[in-house]
Design an enzyme around this catalytic site. Structure first.
Site, PDB file in Angstrom:
ATOM      1  N   GLU A 199      -3.927  -2.858 -41.142  1.00  0.00           N
ATOM      2  CA  GLU A 199      -5.264  -2.448 -40.687  1.00  0.00           C
ATOM      3  C   GLU A 199      -5.887  -1.812 -42.014  1.00  0.00           C
ATOM      4  O   GLU A 199      -6.005  -0.442 -42.216  1.00  0.00           O
ATOM      5  CB  GLU A 199      -5.191  -1.456 -39.519  1.00  0.00           C
ATOM      6  N   GLU A 252     -12.825   2.009 -49.234  1.00  0.00           N
ATOM      7  CA  GLU A 252     -11.743   2.474 -49.471  1.00  0.00           C
ATOM      8  C   GLU A 252     -10.588   1.892 -50.244  1.00  0.00           C
ATOM      9  O   GLU A 252      -9.591   2.362 -50.833  1.00  0.00           O
ATOM     10  CB  GLU A 252     -10.655   2.780 -48.047  1.00  0.00           C
TER      11      GLU A 252
END
Length: 256
Positions: A153, A162
């Site tokens: 994920e 990120e």
């Protein structure tokens, strides 16, 4: 995320639009090659080190259902008797589901502090003989074997925030067998231009108010101490513009 019955897909609809960007987990030209990209920093990992940091993801029932259904509905074809690598395992949910789907071995890799709790979760589900927890960065991990499946994920805000996808792709090049599968294997970003005049006006008014306060401070410091703070005024105003229109876009979206 949407429900998946088509092998490896977790569809991500960000906004309905005519302009599209696609991320496809295609093999690199040099599988197995080492990467010289910087390792995830301790500061980055600390953002996910507490159970509290994962509650938002666990509460996202569309996300949970998409991964659960994708794994369980493809158990026979992709998981039963297979070796699975869970990159960024978090609280271990995907690793547990992969093991429950019949995987022969699951490697749950998690470098942040929350990794200390994965073993507890694994044992609570009676899967200690199937799931191996590896508490280190995937860039540094050494596995005993190549894997048939990678689950992760990795999606952040606006899909790619990120940069975790880079870690997943490195794991793919290093550990995924030829013909192996990835969950998810594709992601699609749907984009559309928007105009929010009132929101932009409020931002400009905030900048004007800050600059007015700056001018008052500069005048006071010049009067009292002969300091020429006004020499930094242009740079200070640029910082405000960069923050207001480029950086400060997380949190509550402006009302339409």
């Amino acid at each position: 995320a949407g429900h998946s019955e088509r092998c490896m897909h977790v569809a991500l609809a960000i906004a309905a639009a005519s302009t599209r960007a696609s991320v496809e987990m295609a093999p690199s030209k040099s599988p197995g090659a080492s990467s010289d990209r910087p390792l995830p920093t301790d500061t980055y990992l600390s953002e996910y080190s507490k159970i509290f940091d994962h509650i938002g993801m666990l509460e996202d029932m569309q996300r949970m259902a998409a991964y659960h259904d994708a794994i369980k509905r493809n158990a026979a074809v992709h998981f039963k008797g297979k070796v699975v690598l869970d990159v960024g395992s978090g609280t271990g949910v995907l690793a547990i589901w992969a093991a429950q789907a019949g995987a022969r071995r699951v490697y749950a890799v998690e470098a942040s502090g929350v990794g200390a709790h994965i073993q507890t979760m694994v044992e609570a589900h009676g899967l200690a003989d199937t799931v191996t927890v590896l508490r280190e960065r995937v860039e540094q991990v050494e596995l005993a074997e190549q894997v048939d499946v990678i689950v992760s994920e990795w999606m952040g805000y606006f899909l790619l925030r990120e940069s975790m996808v880079e870690s997943v792709l490195l794991a793919r090049d290093r550990w995924l067998k030829p013909g192996g599968v990835m969950y998810p294997s594709h992601a699609r970003l749907l984009l559309a231009p928007s105009a929010l005049p009132r929101f932009l006006l409020r931002r400009r008014e905030e900048i004007a108010s800050s600059m007015h306060a700056w001018e008052q401070l500069a005048a006071e410091l010049r009067s009292k101490y002969s300091l020429r703070l006004d020499a930094l005024q242009a740079a200070y105003e640029r910082e405000h513009h960069e923050y207001a229109f480029s950086e400060a876009w997380q949190g509550i979206l402006p009302a339409s």
